[in-house]
Motif scaffolding. Structure first.
Motif, PDB file in Angstrom:
ATOM      1  N   TYR A  92      59.391  76.339 118.946  1.00 27.49           N
ATOM      2  CA  TYR A  92      58.544  76.489 117.758  1.00 27.49           C
ATOM      3  C   TYR A  92      59.152  75.770 116.557  1.00 27.49           C
ATOM      4  O   TYR A  92      58.428  75.198 115.731  1.00 27.49           O
ATOM      5  CB  TYR A  92      58.348  77.968 117.436  1.00 27.49           C
ATOM      6  CG  TYR A  92      57.481  78.702 118.419  1.00 27.49           C
ATOM      7  CD1 TYR A  92      56.180  78.284 118.684  1.00 27.49           C
ATOM      8  CD2 TYR A  92      57.949  79.824 119.099  1.00 27.49           C
ATOM      9  CE1 TYR A  92      55.376  78.948 119.594  1.00 27.49           C
ATOM     10  CE2 TYR A  92      57.152  80.499 120.003  1.00 27.49           C
ATOM     11  CZ  TYR A  92      55.872  80.057 120.247  1.00 27.49           C
ATOM     12  OH  TYR A  92      55.085  80.715 121.146  1.00 27.49           O
ATOM     13  N   GLU A 128      51.737  71.923 121.160  1.00 33.17           N
ATOM     14  CA  GLU A 128      50.939  73.136 120.984  1.00 33.17           C
ATOM     15  C   GLU A 128      50.069  73.408 122.198  1.00 33.17           C
ATOM     16  O   GLU A 128      49.889  74.564 122.602  1.00 33.17           O
ATOM     17  CB  GLU A 128      50.073  72.995 119.730  1.00 33.17           C
ATOM     18  CG  GLU A 128      50.858  73.035 118.433  1.00 33.17           C
ATOM     19  CD  GLU A 128      49.996  72.729 117.223  1.00 33.17           C
ATOM     20  OE1 GLU A 128      48.754  72.742 117.380  1.00 33.17           O
ATOM     21  OE2 GLU A 128      50.553  72.471 116.144  1.00 33.17           O
ATOM     22  N   CYS A 158      52.222  75.004 124.727  1.00 32.86           N
ATOM     23  CA  CYS A 158      52.555  76.383 124.375  1.00 32.86           C
ATOM     24  C   CYS A 158      51.353  77.319 124.558  1.00 32.86           C
ATOM     25  O   CYS A 158      51.516  78.463 125.002  1.00 32.86           O
ATOM     26  CB  CYS A 158      53.051  76.464 122.935  1.00 32.86           C
ATOM     27  SG  CYS A 158      54.646  75.666 122.643  1.00 32.86           S
ATOM     28  N   LEU A 180      51.679  81.508 118.437  1.00 33.50           N
ATOM     29  CA  LEU A 180      51.842  80.095 118.105  1.00 33.50           C
ATOM     30  C   LEU A 180      51.617  79.846 116.627  1.00 33.50           C
ATOM     31  O   LEU A 180      52.450  79.220 115.954  1.00 33.50           O
ATOM     32  CB  LEU A 180      50.870  79.255 118.934  1.00 33.50           C
ATOM     33  CG  LEU A 180      50.834  77.756 118.607  1.00 33.50           C
ATOM     34  CD1 LEU A 180      52.175  77.119 118.886  1.00 33.50           C
ATOM     35  CD2 LEU A 180      49.733  77.064 119.397  1.00 33.50           C
ATOM     36  N   MET A 220      54.441  81.498 114.440  1.00 42.31           N
ATOM     37  CA  MET A 220      55.719  80.787 114.473  1.00 42.31           C
ATOM     38  C   MET A 220      55.625  79.429 113.787  1.00 42.31           C
ATOM     39  O   MET A 220      56.583  78.984 113.147  1.00 42.31           O
ATOM     40  CB  MET A 220      56.171  80.623 115.920  1.00 42.31           C
ATOM     41  CG  MET A 220      56.583  81.917 116.600  1.00 42.31           C
ATOM     42  SD  MET A 220      58.030  82.715 115.817  1.00 42.31           S
ATOM     43  CE  MET A 220      57.225  83.951 114.785  1.00 42.31           C
ATOM     44  N   LEU A 221      54.488  78.763 113.908  1.00 38.38           N
ATOM     45  CA  LEU A 221      54.312  77.502 113.174  1.00 38.38           C
ATOM     46  C   LEU A 221      54.377  77.741 111.670  1.00 38.38           C
ATOM     47  O   LEU A 221      54.981  76.960 110.927  1.00 38.38           O
ATOM     48  CB  LEU A 221      52.978  76.857 113.553  1.00 38.38           C
ATOM     49  CG  LEU A 221      52.914  76.075 114.867  1.00 38.38           C
ATOM     50  CD1 LEU A 221      51.519  75.531 115.085  1.00 38.38           C
ATOM     51  CD2 LEU A 221      53.927  74.942 114.867  1.00 38.38           C
TER      52      LEU A 221
END
Length: 347
Positions: A76, A181, A184, A193, A196-197
């Motif tokens: 991430y 992405e 993930c 996702l 964490m981004l």
């Protein structure tokens, strides 16, 4: 009847969400270009506002689940770093180029994604998909030609070709981010996702702001207009990051790419009605060529996905046949043995 009713409501919902994504992208472009015209050069600060808003909303939801991360945190961190650099390069391009050129050159992301998925993920594309991507590149070349002939090219304060180069470099970062992405999302859910981004994007942005943009931020004259522009950029970016996974899940990449294409039309409207600027005829030609290329690529992408799904289902049915034959054969063998035992018992 219930299935037909759901399908009838599904298409308008997908179209609405797709246009909302396109409009949020155009709103980010408008805010960035307006801030650049006011003499403020703080692309990292703009990206920080979006990641901060994502962190404030999605991280508490993730913490409430009390689950461990399904993907290591350093992945991430790498995705957030690449995403921040992409946002920085594209936003910085508004200092040198027009909003229409920047939004249209964003289509370079499709080209880089094809290359990355080909070499990294092993994805194979058809001839028509390559033709669509090549058509997009031809249209983007017309954008560069249009900017080279624009009056801004002779303005020392405006260097449209430098802005175009920054956008193309930014799309490389976006391509790495999108492929990462996608990888993930296949192993994880959307909330982790995006959370964490936002978190790691905020941390990376903070460090870079302290190194590169501290003086620029201190020199900003904070007025209600400036605050509104930064807030509008943050909200538009938040909407973009939030709705994009829904559109991809409900409709796939076909309608998503076609929806993003309409953001260029929003950019044209903004440039004409807000900035009162004339647009070179080459831009309209470039837009048409890029639209044709994306349509060719997207339609063939949809058909290839459908064909893969059909072949997978056919293979699944084919694999069930031997088991059925085995069960039938074993049943017949049992019947034969029972008959033999009955005959022996009679004798």
């Amino acid at each position: 009847m219930e299935t037909k009713a759901k399908d009838a409501w599904r298409l308008p919902l997908v179209l609405f969400l797709g246009q909302l994504v396109a409009f949020s992208m155009a709103a980010c472009s408008f805010a960035s270009s307006f801030i650049a015209n006011l003499g403020v050069d703080a692309p990292l600060a703009q990206s920080f506002c979006t990641h901060l808003l994502l962190t404030l909303v999605y991280v508490p939801i993730l913490l409430r689940r009390r689950q461990k991360l399904r993907i290591p945190w350093y992945w991430y961190l790498a995705l957030a770093f690449v995403d921040v650099q992409g946002n920085y390069l594209v936003t910085e391009a508004y200092q040198y180029s027009s909003i229409t050129s920047v939004t249209l050159l964003d289509c370079w992301t499709v080209v880089w994604v094809i290359m990355l998925t080909w070499y990294v993920l092993g994805t194979r594309y058809s001839f028509w998909q390559f033709l669509g991507a090549t058509t997009c590149v031809a249209g983007l070349a017309l954008v560069l030609l249009s900017d080279a002939k624009s009056p801004d090219a002779q303005d020392p304060d405006k260097m449209p070709l430098l802005g175009d180069a920054l956008v193309i470099a930014g799309t490389v970062c976006y391509a790495f981010s999108n492929v990462g992405e996608e990888h993930c999302v296949k192993k994880n859910d959307r909330v982790e996702l995006v959370a964490m981004l936002g978190l790691f994007g905020m941390l990376v942005g903070t460090i870079q702001i302290l190194i590169f943009e501290r003086k620029s931020i201190e020199a900003i004259a904070w007025s209600p207009t400036m605050i509104s522009l930064f807030a509008g950029y943050a909200v538009a970016g938040f909407i973009f990051y939030t709705i994009t996974p829904f559109v991809l899940k409900m409709s796939g990449a076909t309608l998503f790419n076609l929806s993003l294409l309409t953001s260029d039309m929003w950019a044209v409207a903004i440039r004409v009605y807000f900035y009162q600027q004339q647009i070179n005829w080459l831009y309209y030609l470039a837009f048409t060529v890029v639209a044709i290329g994306l349509i060719i690529y997207s339609l063939n992408e949809s058909s290839s996905v459908d064909g893969t799904a059909t072949s997978t289902e056919a293979a699944a049915h084919y694999q069930q046949l031997p088991s059925e034959d085995n069960s039938t054969g074993s049943g017949s063998n049992l019947d034969r043995e029972e008959r033999k035992q009955q005959e022996a018992h009679i004798c």
